[in-house]
Write a protein that holds these residues in place. Sequence first.
Motif, PDB file in Angstrom:
ATOM      1  N   ASP A  82      -0.221   3.818  15.131  1.00 65.59           N
ATOM      2  CA  ASP A  82       1.250   3.947  14.753  1.00 65.59           C
ATOM      3  C   ASP A  82       1.579   4.804  13.622  1.00 65.59           C
ATOM      4  OD1 ASP A  82       3.749   1.172  14.820  1.00 65.59           O
ATOM      5  OD2 ASP A  82       3.839   3.315  15.109  1.00 65.59           O
ATOM      6  N   ARG A  83       2.866   4.822  12.962  1.00 65.46           N
ATOM      7  CA  ARG A  83       3.191   5.569  11.941  1.00 65.46           C
ATOM      8  C   ARG A  83       2.624   5.071  10.781  1.00 65.46           C
ATOM      9  NH1 ARG A  83       8.521   8.568  13.182  1.00 65.46           N
ATOM     10  NH2 ARG A  83       8.308   9.202  15.149  1.00 65.46           N
ATOM     11  N   PRO A  84       2.539   5.805   9.436  1.00 66.33           N
ATOM     12  CA  PRO A  84       2.024   5.225   8.345  1.00 66.33           C
ATOM     13  C   PRO A  84       2.571   3.904   7.812  1.00 66.33           C
ATOM     14  CG  PRO A  84       2.283   7.441   8.300  1.00 66.33           C
ATOM     15  CD  PRO A  84       2.998   7.046   9.390  1.00 66.33           C
ATOM     16  N   VAL A  85       1.809   3.149   7.096  1.00 57.73           N
ATOM     17  CA  VAL A  85       2.143   1.825   6.877  1.00 57.73           C
ATOM     18  C   VAL A  85       2.475   1.711   5.408  1.00 57.73           C
ATOM     19  CG1 VAL A  85       1.232  -0.833   6.636  1.00 57.73           C
ATOM     20  CG2 VAL A  85       0.557   0.686   8.452  1.00 57.73           C
ATOM     21  N   ARG A  86       3.296   1.030   4.897  1.00 61.63           N
ATOM     22  CA  ARG A  86       3.552   1.190   3.601  1.00 61.63           C
ATOM     23  C   ARG A  86       3.126  -0.115   2.822  1.00 61.63           C
ATOM     24  NH1 ARG A  86       9.708   1.680   0.766  1.00 61.63           N
ATOM     25  NH2 ARG A  86       9.060   1.769  -1.539  1.00 61.63           N
ATOM     26  N   PHE A  87       2.232   0.408   1.721  1.00 61.08           N
ATOM     27  CA  PHE A  87       1.402  -0.648   0.980  1.00 61.08           C
ATOM     28  C   PHE A  87       1.902  -1.135  -0.345  1.00 61.08           C
ATOM     29  CE2 PHE A  87      -1.539   1.222   4.209  1.00 61.08           C
ATOM     30  CZ  PHE A  87      -1.899   0.119   4.726  1.00 61.08           C
ATOM     31  N   THR A  88       1.701  -2.108  -0.976  1.00 61.06           N
ATOM     32  CA  THR A  88       1.932  -2.519  -2.259  1.00 61.06           C
ATOM     33  C   THR A  88       1.004  -2.024  -3.339  1.00 61.06           C
ATOM     34  OG1 THR A  88       0.878  -4.677  -2.149  1.00 61.06           O
ATOM     35  CG2 THR A  88       3.284  -4.391  -1.540  1.00 61.06           C
ATOM     36  N   PRO A  89       1.093  -1.981  -4.485  1.00 54.91           N
ATOM     37  CA  PRO A  89       0.154  -1.592  -5.508  1.00 54.91           C
ATOM     38  C   PRO A  89      -0.772  -2.596  -5.469  1.00 54.91           C
ATOM     39  CG  PRO A  89       2.269  -1.324  -6.407  1.00 54.91           C
ATOM     40  CD  PRO A  89       2.442  -1.879  -5.006  1.00 54.91           C
ATOM     41  N   GLN A  90      -0.386  -3.907  -5.426  1.00 49.49           N
ATOM     42  CA  GLN A  90      -1.556  -4.872  -5.249  1.00 49.49           C
ATOM     43  C   GLN A  90      -2.292  -4.875  -4.026  1.00 49.49           C
ATOM     44  OE1 GLN A  90       1.764  -5.572  -5.422  1.00 49.49           O
ATOM     45  NE2 GLN A  90       1.978  -6.031  -7.587  1.00 49.49           N
ATOM     46  N   GLN A  91      -2.120  -4.274  -2.898  1.00 43.63           N
ATOM     47  CA  GLN A  91      -2.832  -4.143  -1.840  1.00 43.63           C
ATOM     48  C   GLN A  91      -3.774  -2.940  -2.165  1.00 43.63           C
ATOM     49  OE1 GLN A  91       0.163  -3.830   0.798  1.00 43.63           O
ATOM     50  NE2 GLN A  91      -0.036  -5.633   1.759  1.00 43.63           N
ATOM     51  N   LEU A  92      -3.493  -2.041  -2.801  1.00 43.11           N
ATOM     52  CA  LEU A  92      -4.425  -0.897  -2.943  1.00 43.11           C
ATOM     53  C   LEU A  92      -5.348  -1.269  -4.219  1.00 43.11           C
ATOM     54  CD1 LEU A  92      -2.143   0.755  -1.606  1.00 43.11           C
ATOM     55  CD2 LEU A  92      -2.101   2.522  -3.407  1.00 43.11           C
ATOM     56  N   ILE A  93      -4.951  -2.265  -5.138  1.00 42.23           N
ATOM     57  CA  ILE A  93      -5.806  -2.644  -5.906  1.00 42.23           C
ATOM     58  C   ILE A  93      -7.207  -3.095  -5.324  1.00 42.23           C
ATOM     59  CG2 ILE A  93      -6.627  -4.320  -7.698  1.00 42.23           C
ATOM     60  CD1 ILE A  93      -3.829  -3.638  -9.049  1.00 42.23           C
ATOM     61  N   ALA A  94      -6.605  -4.273  -4.152  1.00 39.19           N
ATOM     62  CA  ALA A  94      -7.720  -4.977  -3.413  1.00 39.19           C
ATOM     63  C   ALA A  94      -8.395  -4.051  -2.626  1.00 39.19           C
ATOM     64  CB  ALA A  94      -7.094  -5.733  -2.659  1.00 39.19           C
ATOM     65  N   PHE A  95      -7.917  -2.930  -1.944  1.00 42.36           N
ATOM     66  CA  PHE A  95      -8.715  -2.017  -1.195  1.00 42.36           C
ATOM     67  C   PHE A  95      -9.665  -1.130  -1.911  1.00 42.36           C
ATOM     68  CE2 PHE A  95      -4.552  -1.547   1.658  1.00 42.36           C
ATOM     69  CZ  PHE A  95      -4.966  -2.893   2.311  1.00 42.36           C
ATOM     70  N   THR A  96      -9.553  -0.802  -3.126  1.00 46.16           N
ATOM     71  CA  THR A  96     -10.291   0.079  -3.828  1.00 46.16           C
ATOM     72  C   THR A  96     -10.952  -0.650  -4.903  1.00 46.16           C
ATOM     73  OG1 THR A  96      -8.453   0.278  -5.572  1.00 46.16           O
ATOM     74  CG2 THR A  96      -8.562   2.095  -3.508  1.00 46.16           C
ATOM     75  N   GLU A  97     -10.992  -2.123  -4.968  1.00 47.14           N
ATOM     76  CA  GLU A  97     -11.828  -2.887  -5.596  1.00 47.14           C
ATOM     77  C   GLU A  97     -11.355  -2.402  -7.282  1.00 47.14           C
ATOM     78  OE1 GLU A  97     -15.970  -2.874  -4.924  1.00 47.14           O
ATOM     79  OE2 GLU A  97     -15.587  -4.213  -3.181  1.00 47.14           O
ATOM     80  N   ASN A  98     -10.004  -2.257  -7.374  1.00 49.11           N
ATOM     81  CA  ASN A  98      -9.533  -1.985  -8.667  1.00 49.11           C
ATOM     82  C   ASN A  98      -9.961  -0.524  -9.147  1.00 49.11           C
ATOM     83  OD1 ASN A  98      -8.061  -2.334 -10.998  1.00 49.11           O
ATOM     84  ND2 ASN A  98      -9.476  -3.047 -12.263  1.00 49.11           N
ATOM     85  N   TYR A  99     -10.151   0.468  -8.297  1.00 51.17           N
ATOM     86  CA  TYR A  99     -10.405   1.779  -8.300  1.00 51.17           C
ATOM     87  C   TYR A  99     -11.596   2.079  -8.861  1.00 51.17           C
ATOM     88  CZ  TYR A  99      -5.172   1.573  -7.646  1.00 51.17           C
ATOM     89  OH  TYR A  99      -4.078   1.400  -6.865  1.00 51.17           O
ATOM     90  N   SER A 100     -12.393   1.581  -8.338  1.00 48.39           N
ATOM     91  CA  SER A 100     -13.982   1.524  -9.051  1.00 48.39           C
ATOM     92  C   SER A 100     -14.748   2.882  -8.617  1.00 48.39           C
ATOM     93  CB  SER A 100     -14.681   0.264  -8.617  1.00 48.39           C
ATOM     94  OG  SER A 100     -14.902   0.337  -7.324  1.00 48.39           O
ATOM     95  N   VAL A 101     -14.301   3.484  -7.566  1.00 47.97           N
ATOM     96  CA  VAL A 101     -15.348   4.778  -7.151  1.00 47.97           C
ATOM     97  C   VAL A 101     -14.303   5.756  -6.947  1.00 47.97           C
ATOM     98  CG1 VAL A 101     -16.642   5.504  -5.247  1.00 47.97           C
ATOM     99  CG2 VAL A 101     -16.776   3.071  -5.763  1.00 47.97           C
ATOM    100  N   LYS A 102     -14.459   6.801  -7.826  1.00 45.50           N
ATOM    101  CA  LYS A 102     -13.441   7.867  -8.052  1.00 45.50           C
ATOM    102  C   LYS A 102     -14.407   9.022  -6.985  1.00 45.50           C
ATOM    103  CE  LYS A 102     -11.418   9.563 -11.766  1.00 45.50           C
ATOM    104  NZ  LYS A 102     -11.431  10.070 -12.938  1.00 45.50           N
ATOM    105  N   LEU A 103     -13.544   9.681  -6.046  1.00 45.86           N
ATOM    106  CA  LEU A 103     -13.993  10.810  -5.158  1.00 45.86           C
ATOM    107  C   LEU A 103     -13.710  12.167  -5.644  1.00 45.86           C
ATOM    108  CD1 LEU A 103     -13.068   9.341  -1.875  1.00 45.86           C
ATOM    109  CD2 LEU A 103     -15.410   9.156  -2.962  1.00 45.86           C
ATOM    110  N   GLY A 104     -12.584  12.312  -6.500  1.00 48.56           N
ATOM    111  CA  GLY A 104     -12.330  13.592  -6.877  1.00 48.56           C
ATOM    112  C   GLY A 104     -11.194  13.462  -7.798  1.00 48.56           C
ATOM    113  N   ARG A 156      -6.391  11.608   9.425  1.00 46.55           N
ATOM    114  CA  ARG A 156      -5.356  10.653   9.724  1.00 46.55           C
ATOM    115  C   ARG A 156      -4.665  10.342   8.212  1.00 46.55           C
ATOM    116  NH1 ARG A 156      -4.805   7.659  14.240  1.00 46.55           N
ATOM    117  NH2 ARG A 156      -2.834   7.043  12.972  1.00 46.55           N
ATOM    118  N   LEU A 157      -3.209  10.033   8.156  1.00 45.04           N
ATOM    119  CA  LEU A 157      -2.799   9.177   7.271  1.00 45.04           C
ATOM    120  C   LEU A 157      -2.703   7.930   7.585  1.00 45.04           C
ATOM    121  CD1 LEU A 157      -1.416   9.565   4.337  1.00 45.04           C
ATOM    122  CD2 LEU A 157       0.775   9.922   5.438  1.00 45.04           C
ATOM    123  N   TYR A 158      -3.175   7.076   6.864  1.00 51.84           N
ATOM    124  CA  TYR A 158      -3.142   5.693   7.485  1.00 51.84           C
ATOM    125  C   TYR A 158      -1.890   4.998   6.708  1.00 51.84           C
ATOM    126  CZ  TYR A 158      -7.625   5.831   9.429  1.00 51.84           C
ATOM    127  OH  TYR A 158      -8.972   6.127  10.253  1.00 51.84           O
TER     128      TYR A 158
END
Length: 426
Positions: A82-104, A156-158
């Motif tokens: 489907d089309r891109p999903v809109r997420f909340t800041p709280q969800q992004l914290i959970a997905f990234t484990e509080n931005y623990s791994v930086k790629l670039g 893909r843009l999720y």
Amino acid sequence: MSGPQIAAATSATLVGAIILLTVAFLITKFCRKKKLQKNDASILPVKTSSSDGTPPNFSSKSEGSATEAEPIERFLDEVLRDRPVRFTPQQLIAFTENYSVKLGSGGFGEVYKGQFPGGMHIAVKVLKAGMDKRAEEQFVAEVGTIGRTCHINLVRLYGFCFDKALKALLYEFMENGSLDHYIFDEQNRLEWPKLHEIAIGTAKGIQYLHDDCHQKIVHYDIKPANVLLSRDLIPKVADFGLAKLCERDSDSYNNMTLNAARGTPGYAAPELWKPFPVTHKCDVYSFGMLLFEILGRRKNLDPKQSESKEWFPRWVWEKIEKGDMESILSLSGISEEDRERGERMCKVALWCVQYEAEARPSMSSVVRMLEGEVEIDPPLNPFLYLTQSEVLVNSDQWTGTATNDLTWTGTATNDLTSKGTSKDQR
């Protein structure tokens, strides 16, 4: 009470007990399911229907939505198709484990590795706070263009987050980084047949943007740094921050108006830095320059080379003009069994970088030529308008290093990869 009567009573008791146990089990299962759905709702976006047929909006239950959250499995299936999903800041914290791994990181912000609840890896591009107008345009371009696509050769843009405190984009994670690492870094060289496959896959991705989307999408920034490779080395065109949608039945289909220079010098077509009409053929030109770098496994402009080889595309033309294909194949490390495909790539690259946009082939023709489905006419000289002095004078402008006053080069090289710190311009 007789024996048969006792047996009948016992049987009835057993049946009743079984029924009671079954009912109790179903009630327990139902309550447990409702509890799981309630827990899932705290981390999943929920979907609201639209009466006018427009794509559904996504929001978080924490924002007061009254709709029911879907289970994780169904949600991930929705994301994939489907089309891109809109997420909340709280969800992004959970997905990234509080931005623990930086790629670039780069001028746009920073990229972090993340993971959806089901285990799917993602790359989260967090834009800098207080976006200026240009950054906002980039955000809208990414969501509005790549969010409308679904092709094996396009990243893909999720989803995205557009919050007062946080603006971010969530992409498919690409394990093998960008193509430039495999053509410029001698430690990561790929075999020629694989590079040929990558070239064709990249061409198919651009062809899809031009020909198969409901609206034509012009990328404007095709280059090796914006071609990402999956775990299986499948190429995917990325970085749509400069892209533009064009209605097929409007004048913009063949003549677009730009309010600022776009693309990266060295790959940008002449019409992007001169007062010429701009069409989708600017992507064809950029792809041709990418092909030259695959052929030479080097930057097109290399001051360390001898004067005749300093600018690789022109050197290739001079050899083609003299019928000296052997020199090109030898320099590129192309074996005799790959000779035909090497010759085809040389000719296609020269056709793609023709000075006049009308002389360049369409991307569908490029794919057919690279795959050997059609014969390729001898290419015309794409550098006829240039004298040697003009090449040297203009090398910094259209075959050299980007400058901020000339163009905006887009986003980081390693946005969606695991290849370390990115470079904002090249």
